[in-house]
Design an enzyme around this catalytic site. Structure first.
Site: not given
Length: 211
Positions: A45-47
């Protein structure tokens, strides 16, 4: 504020590299998938979201982006140095890992604060006073706040929870891409991957005998 990317070639160059760097960072996710290792939600999700937001902001030459870029460069320089040491079989103290996650949490708080400040600045000085859109502010603050929640949860589970304080961690069965939820091992008593495999093999044999 003017478009710093156009007015300052040095800033423009490093901003361009920053945006491009979000593609290679996805390599971490690809390697985890190819090795059939557990992929936590926070990681992918972050990337993915930071890549999309960075590219969107670059199209607008967002003024506040200079703050986000500098913070990200600083935190990632420490984080990837830590990963490099681990890859070279060095064992940095646990406090370094805690420091990195703390820096990431601080980055999220500052990111939210900058967006709140930018919103207030547009309200008082006018929408044309700063090169940032209301949509960008909304997307950015939603992204940074969600990161803060996820990183705070990760920090608690990894360093502050009861099992973390006892030096325990969840058993991950990477061969079948499943996890034995609710079961923990004492990581202080294990010296390597072979110990984990032996423990899992013992558990499997016990289940067979019970049947």
């Amino acid at each position: 504020m003017g478009r710093f990317i156009e007015h300052d070639r040095v800033s423009g160059f490093w901003t361009w590299l920053f945006v491009l760097s979000k593609l290679p960072e996805l390599g971490d996710t690809v390697f985890i998938v190819l090795r059939k290792q557990p992929l936590i939600f926070l990681h992918w999700y972050h990337h993915i979201t930071v890549l999309m937001y960075s590219w969107f902001s670059y199209t607008e030459y967002t003024a506040s982006a200079r703050w986000f870029i500098v913070m990200n460069y600083c935190v990632h320089s420490v984080m990837y140095s830590y990963y490099a040491l681990r890859a070279l079989n060095f064992k940095p103290p646990r406090s370094i890992a805690m420091l990195i996650t703390t820096l990431q949490l601080t980055q999220m708080v500052v990111g939210c604060a900058i967006n709140i400040w930018a919103h207030g600045f547009l309200q008082t000085a006018g929408k044309n006073s700063c090169n940032i859109s209301e949509m960008n502010i909304k997307l950015s603050i939603a992204m940074y706040f969600s990161y803060f929640v996820l990183f705070a949860r990760f920090f608690y589970k990894t360093y502050l929870s009861t099992n973390a304080r006892k030096g325990k961690r969840p058993i991950q069965v990477t061969a079948s891409s499943t996890a034995t939820n609710g079961q923990y091992i004492d990581s202080r008593n294990l010296t390597g991957k072979s110990d984990v495999q032996s423990l899992l093999a013992g558990q499997t044999n016990n289940k067979i005998k019970a049947q």
